[in-house]
Design an enzyme around this catalytic site. Sequence first.
Site, PDB file in Angstrom:
ATOM      1  N   SER A 132     -11.408  -0.577   0.288  1.00 52.94           N
ATOM      2  CA  SER A 132     -10.039  -0.634   0.788  1.00 52.94           C
ATOM      3  C   SER A 132      -9.984  -1.097   2.233  1.00 52.94           C
ATOM      4  CB  SER A 132      -9.383   0.744   0.676  1.00 52.94           C
ATOM      5  OG  SER A 132      -9.114   1.062  -0.658  1.00 52.94           O
ATOM      6  N   HIS A 178      -3.761   6.487   3.245  1.00 49.33           N
ATOM      7  CA  HIS A 178      -4.291   5.149   3.046  1.00 49.33           C
ATOM      8  C   HIS A 178      -3.562   4.084   3.854  1.00 49.33           C
ATOM      9  CE1 HIS A 178      -6.169   1.985   0.450  1.00 49.33           C
ATOM     10  NE2 HIS A 178      -7.079   2.918   0.297  1.00 49.33           N
ATOM     11  N   ASP A 220       0.852  -1.189   0.000  1.00 54.63           N
ATOM     12  CA  ASP A 220       0.000   0.000   0.000  1.00 54.63           C
ATOM     13  C   ASP A 220       0.889   1.241   0.000  1.00 54.63           C
ATOM     14  OD1 ASP A 220      -2.265   1.944   0.900  1.00 54.63           O
ATOM     15  OD2 ASP A 220      -3.265   0.008   0.714  1.00 54.63           O
TER      16      ASP A 220
END
Length: 446
Positions: free
Chosen positions: A386, A220, A190
């Site tokens: 996600s 994120h 990620d």
Amino acid sequence: MKRLVIILSLMLLIACSSAHDNDEKEHKDVSSETPTIDNIHTDKDIKIIENETLEKITNEYITSEGYRVIEYEDGYTTTFSPEGVLAIVKTPQSVDFTKYDYNLEELPQEEGTEFFHDLRSRDLTRIDLSNELDYLLTADFDDDTKWPSSVPKEYDIEKIKEYGMDPGLGIRKLHEKGITGQGVGIAIIDQSILVNHVEYKDSIKLYEEIHINSDSAAMHGPAVVSIAVGKSVGVAPEADLYYIAETHGVYMEDGFDWDLYWIAKSIDRIIEINEALPVDKKIRVISISLGIDNPERKNLELVKEAINRASNEGIYTISVGNSLMGTGRKPLADPNDLSSYTKGHFWRDFDNYRIKRNILVPMDSRYVASPTGNDKYVFYYSGGMSWVVPYTAGLYALCSQVNPNITPSEFNSAIYNTATKVHLDDTNDEYNILNPEGLINKIKGK
């Protein structure tokens, strides 16, 4: 600065770019704290795919700490651990959103976000919120949000945080029984993270970067890590974390140029690391919060081949899709109560035919690690797919702990066979929601 949450379809993730922080952080070398292992790589051969078109190397060198650095023509950089060592090769900086002009006179009404609102790091002290309960109940905020005294009493911020940290569905009852993912390796690919965040710093065994062009943490990465292995937020709080920060493409003048080559390379790097780990410390699952099966993205076949190689090594790769979908939950609803769950925020108006066949996983209203500081958190009203992927990866780690011989097919079959039927609205439509306790009992019985 882009700070976007893009949720375009059932199989897309949230993506958000982050601002850079001017504060300099001390570099952390933890190689002396991590176990030495043999033959992670040699300088001559990294055993990962090469692509002459993409991988145009302009410089390559070894740092004083022993890190191998590869610089590319496009301005991105890869950094690997020293040979024979698991290391944290960089300490990305936190970001400071408070330095932007967020001292507001009125609540933001941002285009495209009429059903959720971004109050992260904003100063709301000049605004009367006494009649804004509905607005607040669909808002994102973080530990740097400044609240006025006029917050409605019904809007219990501390309760929202408490519920938002809880993975829900009885996961913490499993933790109390010692089912925490201990001894199981989870790999995550990620964006850059704060490696010293209190939520997961004790779990991280490796942090490397592949094709990165930033020294700052992104929004994120800290979120997905905390959902998977966070000590307060995570499904598998005692699993071992192996993290590859990666950028799958480059930013162009006309937008982001997606290329899955770097995802494939990251998967192969994880396989390589796993080969050198002790038998009882192997990586069992890779979490990738990205919709991979998109034929329009470059080098899709390379990723599929890498996933197959990982599978041959006993590593299950979970990405956006995998017959999974996320649930909604109102911020003040108990995540351990099945009646609290609703349709996911981003798909609540979609055709539900396919979703009824999927397994629903907690997604919305989560309070997770923030990129703004090593002890700071952020609440996201709308999670996106996600958040589903690392949750499921954490669940696979729990199953691998109780049954080290579990396979992905057995895991997926058990998820379906133990799911609970629920109604998410006032219709007769039935959905399948995850049943962690039933799943663990099924897996233990194999």
